[in-house]
Design a protein around this motif. Structure first.
Motif, PDB file in Angstrom:
ATOM      1  N   ALA A  32       1.018  -1.157  -0.061  1.00 41.68           N
ATOM      2  CA  ALA A  32      -0.118  -0.035   0.226  1.00 41.68           C
ATOM      3  C   ALA A  32       0.954   1.337   0.018  1.00 41.68           C
ATOM      4  O   ALA A  32       1.830   1.245   0.723  1.00 41.68           O
ATOM      5  CB  ALA A  32      -0.762  -0.018   1.231  1.00 41.68           C
ATOM      6  N   VAL A  33       0.462   2.154  -0.823  1.00 48.59           N
ATOM      7  CA  VAL A  33       1.108   3.596  -0.768  1.00 48.59           C
ATOM      8  C   VAL A  33      -0.011   4.488   0.020  1.00 48.59           C
ATOM      9  O   VAL A  33      -1.204   4.129  -0.421  1.00 48.59           O
ATOM     10  CB  VAL A  33       1.591   4.160  -2.082  1.00 48.59           C
ATOM     11  CG1 VAL A  33       2.656   3.251  -2.415  1.00 48.59           C
ATOM     12  CG2 VAL A  33       0.314   4.278  -3.117  1.00 48.59           C
ATOM     13  N   TYR A  34       0.579   5.243   0.878  1.00 48.95           N
ATOM     14  CA  TYR A  34      -0.390   6.074   1.647  1.00 48.95           C
ATOM     15  C   TYR A  34       0.233   7.510   1.884  1.00 48.95           C
ATOM     16  O   TYR A  34       1.245   7.718   1.911  1.00 48.95           O
ATOM     17  CB  TYR A  34      -0.970   5.317   2.809  1.00 48.95           C
ATOM     18  CG  TYR A  34       0.284   5.405   3.805  1.00 48.95           C
ATOM     19  CD1 TYR A  34       0.229   6.212   4.931  1.00 48.95           C
ATOM     20  CD2 TYR A  34       1.050   4.170   3.700  1.00 48.95           C
ATOM     21  CE1 TYR A  34       1.408   6.104   5.762  1.00 48.95           C
ATOM     22  CE2 TYR A  34       2.021   4.145   4.749  1.00 48.95           C
ATOM     23  CZ  TYR A  34       2.079   5.201   5.822  1.00 48.95           C
ATOM     24  OH  TYR A  34       3.139   5.004   6.752  1.00 48.95           O
ATOM     25  N   VAL A  51       4.017   2.033   2.346  1.00 47.92           N
ATOM     26  CA  VAL A  51       4.998   3.050   2.170  1.00 47.92           C
ATOM     27  C   VAL A  51       4.432   4.650   2.245  1.00 47.92           C
ATOM     28  O   VAL A  51       3.350   4.806   1.271  1.00 47.92           O
ATOM     29  CB  VAL A  51       5.756   2.947   0.829  1.00 47.92           C
ATOM     30  CG1 VAL A  51       6.617   4.100   0.611  1.00 47.92           C
ATOM     31  CG2 VAL A  51       6.328   1.727   0.767  1.00 47.92           C
ATOM     32  N   CYS A  52       4.717   5.225   3.137  1.00 45.66           N
ATOM     33  CA  CYS A  52       4.117   6.586   2.898  1.00 45.66           C
ATOM     34  C   CYS A  52       4.790   7.490   1.743  1.00 45.66           C
ATOM     35  O   CYS A  52       5.858   7.411   1.655  1.00 45.66           O
ATOM     36  CB  CYS A  52       4.542   7.463   4.321  1.00 45.66           C
ATOM     37  SG  CYS A  52       3.922   9.242   4.303  1.00 45.66           S
ATOM     38  N   LEU A  63      -0.949  11.381  -6.684  1.00 38.53           N
ATOM     39  CA  LEU A  63      -0.810  11.798  -7.777  1.00 38.53           C
ATOM     40  C   LEU A  63       0.433  11.933  -8.415  1.00 38.53           C
ATOM     41  O   LEU A  63       0.847  12.354  -9.469  1.00 38.53           O
ATOM     42  CB  LEU A  63      -1.632  13.110  -8.336  1.00 38.53           C
ATOM     43  CG  LEU A  63      -3.212  12.828  -8.301  1.00 38.53           C
ATOM     44  CD1 LEU A  63      -3.826  14.307  -8.467  1.00 38.53           C
ATOM     45  CD2 LEU A  63      -3.708  12.018  -9.452  1.00 38.53           C
ATOM     46  N   ASP A  64       1.535  11.609  -7.469  1.00 37.87           N
ATOM     47  CA  ASP A  64       3.091  11.705  -7.677  1.00 37.87           C
ATOM     48  C   ASP A  64       3.486  10.690  -8.453  1.00 37.87           C
ATOM     49  O   ASP A  64       3.624   9.570  -7.505  1.00 37.87           O
ATOM     50  CB  ASP A  64       3.936  12.166  -6.454  1.00 37.87           C
ATOM     51  CG  ASP A  64       5.210  12.665  -6.888  1.00 37.87           C
ATOM     52  OD1 ASP A  64       5.749  11.938  -7.515  1.00 37.87           O
ATOM     53  OD2 ASP A  64       5.620  13.625  -6.258  1.00 37.87           O
ATOM     54  N   ILE A  65       3.788  10.581  -9.354  1.00 38.28           N
ATOM     55  CA  ILE A  65       4.183   9.588 -10.200  1.00 38.28           C
ATOM     56  C   ILE A  65       5.411   8.748 -10.048  1.00 38.28           C
ATOM     57  O   ILE A  65       5.610   7.617  -9.642  1.00 38.28           O
ATOM     58  CB  ILE A  65       4.046   9.804 -12.038  1.00 38.28           C
ATOM     59  CG1 ILE A  65       2.603   9.925 -12.394  1.00 38.28           C
ATOM     60  CG2 ILE A  65       4.886   8.496 -12.739  1.00 38.28           C
ATOM     61  CD1 ILE A  65       2.713  10.499 -13.854  1.00 38.28           C
ATOM     62  N   GLU A  70       8.802   5.020  -7.473  1.00 40.55           N
ATOM     63  CA  GLU A  70      10.277   4.771  -6.337  1.00 40.55           C
ATOM     64  C   GLU A  70       9.682   3.742  -5.437  1.00 40.55           C
ATOM     65  O   GLU A  70      10.423   2.693  -4.852  1.00 40.55           O
ATOM     66  CB  GLU A  70      10.525   6.128  -5.765  1.00 40.55           C
ATOM     67  CG  GLU A  70      11.809   5.760  -4.812  1.00 40.55           C
ATOM     68  CD  GLU A  70      13.157   5.317  -5.780  1.00 40.55           C
ATOM     69  OE1 GLU A  70      13.782   4.538  -5.218  1.00 40.55           O
ATOM     70  OE2 GLU A  70      13.123   5.512  -6.983  1.00 40.55           O
ATOM     71  N   ALA A  71       8.505   3.868  -4.779  1.00 40.31           N
ATOM     72  CA  ALA A  71       7.941   2.933  -3.846  1.00 40.31           C
ATOM     73  C   ALA A  71       7.781   1.642  -4.267  1.00 40.31           C
ATOM     74  O   ALA A  71       8.291   0.586  -3.822  1.00 40.31           O
ATOM     75  CB  ALA A  71       6.726   3.225  -3.223  1.00 40.31           C
ATOM     76  N   ALA A  72       7.436   1.445  -5.645  1.00 36.53           N
ATOM     77  CA  ALA A  72       7.334  -0.091  -6.231  1.00 36.53           C
ATOM     78  C   ALA A  72       8.853  -0.578  -6.578  1.00 36.53           C
ATOM     79  O   ALA A  72       9.126  -1.703  -6.236  1.00 36.53           O
ATOM     80  CB  ALA A  72       6.578   0.187  -7.856  1.00 36.53           C
ATOM     81  N   LYS A  73       9.852   0.269  -6.971  1.00 37.81           N
ATOM     82  CA  LYS A  73      11.100  -0.419  -6.993  1.00 37.81           C
ATOM     83  C   LYS A  73      11.624  -0.583  -5.573  1.00 37.81           C
ATOM     84  O   LYS A  73      12.340  -1.663  -5.365  1.00 37.81           O
ATOM     85  CB  LYS A  73      11.808   0.860  -7.681  1.00 37.81           C
ATOM     86  CG  LYS A  73      11.728   1.052  -9.306  1.00 37.81           C
ATOM     87  CD  LYS A  73      12.172   2.261  -9.593  1.00 37.81           C
ATOM     88  CE  LYS A  73      13.636   2.504  -9.864  1.00 37.81           C
ATOM     89  NZ  LYS A  73      14.120   3.637 -10.388  1.00 37.81           N
ATOM     90  N   GLN A  74      11.541   0.155  -4.779  1.00 38.71           N
ATOM     91  CA  GLN A  74      11.978  -0.131  -3.221  1.00 38.71           C
ATOM     92  C   GLN A  74      11.397  -1.391  -2.830  1.00 38.71           C
ATOM     93  O   GLN A  74      12.473  -2.115  -1.853  1.00 38.71           O
ATOM     94  CB  GLN A  74      11.844   1.177  -2.420  1.00 38.71           C
ATOM     95  CG  GLN A  74      12.649   2.282  -2.441  1.00 38.71           C
ATOM     96  CD  GLN A  74      12.231   3.511  -1.773  1.00 38.71           C
ATOM     97  OE1 GLN A  74      11.275   3.415  -0.863  1.00 38.71           O
ATOM     98  NE2 GLN A  74      12.952   4.692  -1.831  1.00 38.71           N
ATOM     99  N   THR A  75      10.435  -1.570  -3.043  1.00 40.00           N
ATOM    100  CA  THR A  75       9.521  -2.721  -2.341  1.00 40.00           C
ATOM    101  C   THR A  75       9.765  -4.120  -3.296  1.00 40.00           C
ATOM    102  O   THR A  75       9.146  -5.172  -2.959  1.00 40.00           O
ATOM    103  CB  THR A  75       8.194  -2.533  -2.077  1.00 40.00           C
ATOM    104  OG1 THR A  75       7.427  -2.071  -2.939  1.00 40.00           O
ATOM    105  CG2 THR A  75       7.991  -1.776  -0.877  1.00 40.00           C
ATOM    106  N   GLY A  76      10.246  -3.745  -4.584  1.00 37.47           N
ATOM    107  CA  GLY A  76      10.354  -5.091  -5.353  1.00 37.47           C
ATOM    108  C   GLY A  76       9.043  -5.394  -6.016  1.00 37.47           C
ATOM    109  O   GLY A  76       8.803  -6.671  -6.511  1.00 37.47           O
TER     110      GLY A  76
END
Length: 448
Positions: A32-34, A51-52, A63-65, A70-76
Motif C-alpha cells: 500500500a502507498v499512503y 509506504v508513505c 498523483l505523484d508518479i 520509487e515505492a514500487a522499485k524499493q519494495t520489489g
C-alpha cells in the motif's frame, strides 16, 4: 497465478482494500502507498507492506508518479494496480512503469491516450461502426467557430472538454449567448483539471439514460462483454446508484448494444477490463459516450450477476493469460443494485469530513467500505466511504433487500447520504425502472 509475486496498489480507500482481498486469495503480496492523512486507514494496515509517499494533498502523494514508482522499485513490486481515479487513466504513468520493467495492470499507454481523448475516441468508434452523438469531431479553435458550428448542429448542445471525465468539463448550452459566455470558462476549467483545454461540441440529448457495457480483451485477440449496467441515477454527472441488468432494455436492444460495444473494443485492440459507456434517448437509440480504460466503481454489480471477479480477471489479463472463458460461458443470474454511501449532506452534496463515531452495518450483504468505526473521513479526497451491494433473484427482490439494508445502516459523527439512498430506492419511478439522468434532480426538487 505465477506471473505476479508482489503488487503495489496506487490508490486508497475501499478499492485498495478490494484489491488487497483478491491478492491475498491468489497468494500475491501487496504494497500500500499512503498519504500522511491516511496513515491509520484500514487499507494501510491490511496490506503486507506500506509506504508513505507524502502529505495529504493528492498532487503531493497519490498523483505523484515518481514517488509511487520509487515505492514500487524499493519494495520489489512487479506490478502496479491503479484502481480507479488518481492515475488509473494516466498514460504517462503507464509508460513510466513500462520503462522500469513494472507491469501496469491496465491497457497500454497508447490505448489510454486514444480513449482519453473524447475527439479521438469518437473518430475510432465511427470507424468501427459504433454510433456517436451528432456533433463536431474536430477541436474548436475560437468562440466564433463554435458559434458557427452550433448553428449547424442546433441547440441545445454540450460544450465538452476532449480530455474530460467524471462529469468535469461539460457545459449545457441553450443559445448563442450562453455559448459566448461559457466558452472561455469551460476551456479554462478543462486546462486546470486536465492540462488540456481542447473543446468540442455534441448535440444535447434530453432526459437520457446512461447505460454502460463491461468488456474485456486479452493479448490473444479475444474480446467479450459481461452485460450492461444502468447508471442513470446521478448527481452532478456523478453516479449514486447503479444496477444490472438495466430495467430499460428489451432483449433485442440489449443484444444490439452488447454487439456494438464489442465492435469498439475490437477496433482499438483492447487487452484488459474496461467499460464502454453509452447514452440512450427515449426511443432507445443509443450513442457512444466514452470508454473508461479501468475498473469502474460500480463493477460489483457485474460481479454479482455473473459470478466473475473482475479484479482477478484484470490480474490474469495483465499477466498475458488468455480469457479464461468464452462469450457463451458468461451468464447473468438475477439482479444486483449498488448504492454509494457518501460522507456528504444528502440535499446540498457538500462533503462532511470528520470522525465516524458510530457505524452500524448489517451482516449477510456485500459491503465494500473504505472505513470502520472510529476512522476519520478526511476533506482531501472523494467523500465516498463505502458501497452497499445486494443481489436478488429478481429486480423487485433486489430492491426490497436494498431497502432493508439501508434501514439498518446507521452512521454518527458525520453526515451521510443514507436518507437520500432510501428516498431513491423507495421512489415509485425508480421501482418501476422509469428514470433518466434527470431523475435525482426532480426527486430533490419535489422533496425540497
Amino acid at each position: 497465478m505465477t506471473f505476479f509475486k508482489k503488487i503495489l496498489i496506487a490508490n486508497r480507500g475501499e478499492i485498495a482494500r478490494r484489491i488487497i482481498r483478491i491478492c491475498k486469495h491468489l497468494g500475491i503480496q501487496t504494497v500500500a502507498v499512503y498519504s500522511e492523512a491516511d496513515a491509520m486507514a484500514p487499507f494501510v494496515e491490511e496490506a503486507d507492506e506500506a509506504v508513505c509517499i507524502g502529505p495529504a494533498q493528492a498532487k503531493k502523494s497519490y498523483l505523484d508518479i515518481y514517488k509511487i514508482i520509487e515505492a514500487a522499485k524499493q519494495t520489489g513490486a512487479d506490478g502496479v494496480h491503479p484502481g480507479y481515479g488518481f492515475l488509473s487513466e494516466n498514460a504517462k504513468f503507464a509508460r513510466c512503469l513500462e520503462q522500469e520493467g513494472i507491469t501496469f495492470i491496465g491497457p497500454d499507454a497508447k490505448v489510454i491516450e486514444l480513449m482519453g481523448s473524447k475527439i479521438e475516441s469518437r473518430l475510432q468508434m465511427k470507424l468501427a461502426g459504433v454510433p456517436v452523438v451528432p456533433g463536431w469531431d474536430g477541436s474548436l479553435e475560437t468562440v466564433e467557430q463554435a458559434l458557427e458550428l452550433a448553428g449547424k448542429i442546433g441547440f441545445p448542445l454540450m460544450l465538452k472538454a476532449s480530455a474530460g471525465g467524471g462529469g468535469i468539463g461539460m457545459t449545457l448550452i441553450h443559445n448563442p449567448e450562453q455559448l459566448k459566455a461559457a466558452y472561455a470558462t469551460t476551456k479554462q476549467r478543462a486546462e486546470s483539471a486536465f492540462g488540456d483545454g481542447t473543446l468540442f461540441l455534441e448535440k444535447y440529448i434530453s432526459n437520457p439514460r446512461h447505460i454502460e457495457v463491461q468488456v474485456a480483451g486479452d493479448h490473444q485477440g479475444n474480446v467479450i462483454h459481461l452485460f450492461e449496467r444502468e447508471c442513470s441515477v446521478q448527481r452532478r454527472n456523478q453516479k449514486v446508484v447503479e444496477e444490472s441488468p438495466s430495467p430499460f432494455l428489451d432483449e433485442e436492444t440489449r443484444q444490439r448494444l452488447l454487439k456494438t460495444a464489442l465492435l469498439g473494443v475490437k477496433q482499438i485492440g483492447y487487452t484488459t477490463v474496461g467499460t464502454m459507456e453509452f447514452i440512450f434517448d427515449d426511443q432507445k437509440n443509443f450513442y457512444f459516450l466514452e470508454m473508461n480504460t479501468r475498473l469502474q466503481v460500480e463493477h460489483p454489480v457485474t460481479e454479482e450477476i455473473t459470478g466473475i471477479d473482475l479484479v482477478e480477471l484484470q490480474l490474469r489479463l495483465a499477466a498475458k493469460q488468455p480469457l479464461p472463458f468464452r462469450q457463451e460461458d458468461v451468464k447473468k443470474t438475477g439482479h444486483s443494485i449498488e448504492c454509494r454511501l457518501y460522507a456528504e449532506d444528502p440535499k446540498t452534496f457538500f462533503p462532511s469530513p470528520g470522525t465516524v463515531t458510530k457505524l452500524t452495518l448489517p451482516e449477510g450483504v456485500r459491503l465494500d467500505f473504505a472505513i470502520k468505526e472510529g476512522d476519520k473521513v478526511t476533506p482531501f479526497y472523494d467523500p465516498m466511504i463505502g458501497k452497499i451491494i445486494v443481489h436478488g433473484a429478481s429486480r423487485k427482490d433486489a430492491i426490497e433487500k436494498m431497502n432493508d439494508v439501508l434501514e439498518q445502516i446507521h452512521v454518527e459523527g458525520i453526515t451521510a447520504n443514507t436518507p437520500l439512498l432510501r428516498m431513491i430506492v423507495q421512489n415509485s419511478d425508480f421501482q418501476r425502472g422509469e428514470y433518466t439522468t434527470r431523475f435525482l434532480d426532480k426527486l430533490l426538487m419535489v422533496n425540497a
